[in-house]
Design a protein around this motif. Sequence first.
Motif, PDB file in Angstrom:
ATOM      1  N   MET A   1       0.849  -1.171   0.000  1.00  0.00           N
ATOM      2  CA  MET A   1       0.000   0.000   0.000  1.00  0.00           C
ATOM      3  C   MET A   1       0.888   1.225   0.000  1.00  0.00           C
ATOM      4  O   MET A   1       2.022   1.182   0.469  1.00  0.00           O
ATOM      5  N   LYS A   2       0.363   2.297  -0.498  1.00  0.00           N
ATOM      6  CA  LYS A   2       1.106   3.558  -0.537  1.00  0.00           C
ATOM      7  C   LYS A   2       0.583   4.483   0.550  1.00  0.00           C
ATOM      8  O   LYS A   2      -0.618   4.714   0.656  1.00  0.00           O
ATOM      9  N   LEU A   3       1.506   4.986   1.367  1.00  0.00           N
ATOM     10  CA  LEU A   3       1.174   5.962   2.403  1.00  0.00           C
ATOM     11  C   LEU A   3       1.468   7.370   1.904  1.00  0.00           C
ATOM     12  O   LEU A   3       2.345   7.559   1.058  1.00  0.00           O
ATOM     13  N   TYR A   4       0.764   8.336   2.460  1.00  0.00           N
ATOM     14  CA  TYR A   4       0.899   9.739   2.067  1.00  0.00           C
ATOM     15  C   TYR A   4       1.037  10.578   3.326  1.00  0.00           C
ATOM     16  O   TYR A   4       0.318  10.367   4.311  1.00  0.00           O
ATOM     17  N   VAL A  43       5.515  35.155   8.551  1.00  0.00           N
ATOM     18  CA  VAL A  43       6.520  34.169   8.137  1.00  0.00           C
ATOM     19  C   VAL A  43       6.045  33.409   6.902  1.00  0.00           C
ATOM     20  O   VAL A  43       4.848  33.347   6.615  1.00  0.00           O
ATOM     21  N   MET A  44       7.008  32.848   6.195  1.00  0.00           N
ATOM     22  CA  MET A  44       6.686  31.953   5.084  1.00  0.00           C
ATOM     23  C   MET A  44       6.487  30.557   5.648  1.00  0.00           C
ATOM     24  O   MET A  44       7.211  30.122   6.542  1.00  0.00           O
ATOM     25  N   ARG A  45       5.517  29.836   5.118  1.00  0.00           N
ATOM     26  CA  ARG A  45       5.243  28.449   5.507  1.00  0.00           C
ATOM     27  C   ARG A  45       5.517  27.559   4.302  1.00  0.00           C
ATOM     28  O   ARG A  45       5.289  27.954   3.155  1.00  0.00           O
ATOM     29  N   CYS A  46       5.997  26.364   4.575  1.00  0.00           N
ATOM     30  CA  CYS A  46       6.330  25.398   3.521  1.00  0.00           C
ATOM     31  C   CYS A  46       5.485  24.142   3.688  1.00  0.00           C
ATOM     32  O   CYS A  46       5.094  23.780   4.802  1.00  0.00           O
ATOM     33  N   ALA A  47       5.286  23.442   2.581  1.00  0.00           N
ATOM     34  CA  ALA A  47       4.629  22.142   2.604  1.00  0.00           C
ATOM     35  C   ALA A  47       5.255  21.273   1.512  1.00  0.00           C
ATOM     36  O   ALA A  47       5.576  21.767   0.430  1.00  0.00           O
ATOM     37  N   GLN A  48       5.456  20.001   1.826  1.00  0.00           N
ATOM     38  CA  GLN A  48       5.968  19.043   0.848  1.00  0.00           C
ATOM     39  C   GLN A  48       5.278  17.711   1.089  1.00  0.00           C
ATOM     40  O   GLN A  48       5.313  17.175   2.192  1.00  0.00           O
ATOM     41  N   ALA A  49       4.638  17.194   0.051  1.00  0.00           N
ATOM     42  CA  ALA A  49       4.009  15.881   0.138  1.00  0.00           C
ATOM     43  C   ALA A  49       5.067  14.811  -0.098  1.00  0.00           C
ATOM     44  O   ALA A  49       5.982  14.987  -0.906  1.00  0.00           O
ATOM     45  N   VAL A  50       4.935  13.701   0.650  1.00  0.00           N
ATOM     46  CA  VAL A  50       5.812  12.551   0.477  1.00  0.00           C
ATOM     47  C   VAL A  50       4.957  11.292   0.496  1.00  0.00           C
ATOM     48  O   VAL A  50       3.885  11.258   1.116  1.00  0.00           O
ATOM     49  N   THR A  51       5.426  10.248  -0.198  1.00  0.00           N
ATOM     50  CA  THR A  51       4.732   8.975  -0.227  1.00  0.00           C
ATOM     51  C   THR A  51       5.727   7.856   0.046  1.00  0.00           C
ATOM     52  O   THR A  51       6.938   8.026  -0.114  1.00  0.00           O
ATOM     53  N   LYS A  52       5.182   6.690   0.452  1.00  0.00           N
ATOM     54  CA  LYS A  52       6.037   5.542   0.736  1.00  0.00           C
ATOM     55  C   LYS A  52       5.239   4.263   0.560  1.00  0.00           C
ATOM     56  O   LYS A  52       4.095   4.171   1.016  1.00  0.00           O
ATOM     57  N   GLU A  53       5.834   3.286  -0.120  1.00  0.00           N
ATOM     58  CA  GLU A  53       5.228   1.963  -0.267  1.00  0.00           C
ATOM     59  C   GLU A  53       5.594   1.124   0.950  1.00  0.00           C
ATOM     60  O   GLU A  53       6.767   1.050   1.325  1.00  0.00           O
ATOM     61  N   VAL A  54       4.587   0.527   1.593  1.00  0.00           N
ATOM     62  CA  VAL A  54       4.811  -0.351   2.740  1.00  0.00           C
ATOM     63  C   VAL A  54       3.918  -1.580   2.604  1.00  0.00           C
ATOM     64  O   VAL A  54       2.929  -1.567   1.866  1.00  0.00           O
ATOM     65  N   GLU A  55       4.280  -2.620   3.324  1.00  0.00           N
ATOM     66  CA  GLU A  55       3.447  -3.821   3.336  1.00  0.00           C
ATOM     67  C   GLU A  55       2.318  -3.636   4.333  1.00  0.00           C
ATOM     68  O   GLU A  55       2.400  -2.818   5.237  1.00  0.00           O
TER      69      GLU A  55
END
Length: 67
Positions: A1-4, A43-55
């Motif tokens: 499955m892919k996590l976000y 202030v400036m705010r940042c966001a970055q999406a990341v994903t990961k495949e796990v069992e």
Amino acid sequence: MKLYRLLTGDDTSAFCHKVSEALAKGWELHGDPAYAFDAENGVMRCAQAVTKEVEGEYSPDMKLGAQ
């Protein structure tokens, strides 16, 4: 499955370290980073999406940061 996950924070080196730590744990960048000015706090705010495949199967009780 892919996590976000959506990593967020102020535009500081701490945010860069947060993203770097996720990458070191096997997460992959998903899309471009986003930046927005928080006028209330000045202030400036940042966001970055990341994903990961796990069992396994997804559960809303999962602690994504521990993956």
